[in-house]
Design a protein around this motif. Structure first.
Motif, PDB file in Angstrom:
ATOM      1  N   ILE A  72       2.266   1.741  -3.500  1.00  0.00           N
ATOM      2  CA  ILE A  72       1.212   2.263  -4.377  1.00  0.00           C
ATOM      3  C   ILE A  72       0.987   3.745  -4.099  1.00  0.00           C
ATOM      4  O   ILE A  72       0.874   4.551  -5.031  1.00  0.00           O
ATOM      5  CB  ILE A  72      -0.083   1.445  -4.213  1.00  0.00           C
ATOM      6  N   LEU A  84       1.788   1.397 -11.782  1.00  0.00           N
ATOM      7  CA  LEU A  84       0.511   1.303 -11.054  1.00  0.00           C
ATOM      8  C   LEU A  84      -0.457   0.374 -11.777  1.00  0.00           C
ATOM      9  O   LEU A  84      -1.126  -0.436 -11.135  1.00  0.00           O
ATOM     10  CB  LEU A  84      -0.110   2.684 -10.883  1.00  0.00           C
ATOM     11  N   GLU A 120       1.446   6.790  -6.691  1.00  0.00           N
ATOM     12  CA  GLU A 120       0.326   7.678  -7.030  1.00  0.00           C
ATOM     13  C   GLU A 120       0.736   9.139  -6.919  1.00  0.00           C
ATOM     14  O   GLU A 120       0.342   9.958  -7.765  1.00  0.00           O
ATOM     15  CB  GLU A 120      -0.867   7.383  -6.124  1.00  0.00           C
ATOM     16  N   LEU A 161      -1.690  -2.803  -9.773  1.00  0.00           N
ATOM     17  CA  LEU A 161      -3.100  -2.788  -9.379  1.00  0.00           C
ATOM     18  C   LEU A 161      -3.947  -3.841 -10.078  1.00  0.00           C
ATOM     19  O   LEU A 161      -5.019  -4.190  -9.615  1.00  0.00           O
ATOM     20  CB  LEU A 161      -3.701  -1.397  -9.579  1.00  0.00           C
ATOM     21  N   ASN A 187       0.823  -1.210   0.000  1.00  0.00           N
ATOM     22  CA  ASN A 187       0.000   0.000   0.000  1.00  0.00           C
ATOM     23  C   ASN A 187       0.857   1.261   0.000  1.00  0.00           C
ATOM     24  O   ASN A 187       0.521   2.239  -0.675  1.00  0.00           O
ATOM     25  CB  ASN A 187      -0.957   0.002   1.192  1.00  0.00           C
TER      26      ASN A 187
END
Length: 126
Positions: free
Chosen positions: A22, A120, A26, A124, A19
């Protein structure tokens, strides 16, 4: 500590780490998210902060617990990104890195943002 507790703790560590990875991607991938992040901590030097956060992620890349989080295509995407991200910082872009507006408008940074978006997508989709 019982083995199942260690396994549970390890799964929590891995999930938290993934997490965080990520989240950093982002911020790198999106000028809007980067600007929001900068607005929350105005004294922060965004380019340096993002690099340090990413560097702390790449620091553990050889750890077994890290290796088991990602599949081969994810690891390949992450390390390809790591290479170009580090190259950007090694090129001596100090003026760009220290100024958020210059950073977000820089053509090389736009490439990094695009590569972060690619990573990503790979991470994801798993």
């Amino acid at each position: 500590m019982k083995d199942y507790q260690r396994e549970d703790d390890m799964k929590k560590l891995q999930l938290n780490f993934k997490n965080n990875l990520i989240s950093v991607l982002e911020y790198i991938a999106s000028s809007e998210k980067s600007q929001f992040y900068q607005s929350q901590i105005p004294f922060m030097i965004l380019g340096e902060e993002l690099y340090e956060q990413w560097h702390s992620i790449s620091y553990v890349r050889d750890k077994e617990w890290f290796q088991s989080i990602f599949n081969e295509s994810e690891k390949r995407a992450i390390w390809d990104f790591d290479k170009i991200f580090n190259e950007f910082y090694q090129l001596g872009n100090d003026n760009v890195i220290r100024d958020t507006n210059m950073l977000l408008m820089n053509k090389d940074w736009k490439i990094i943002q695009s590569k972060a978006q690619d990573v990503l997508r790979v991470v994801l989709q798993s």
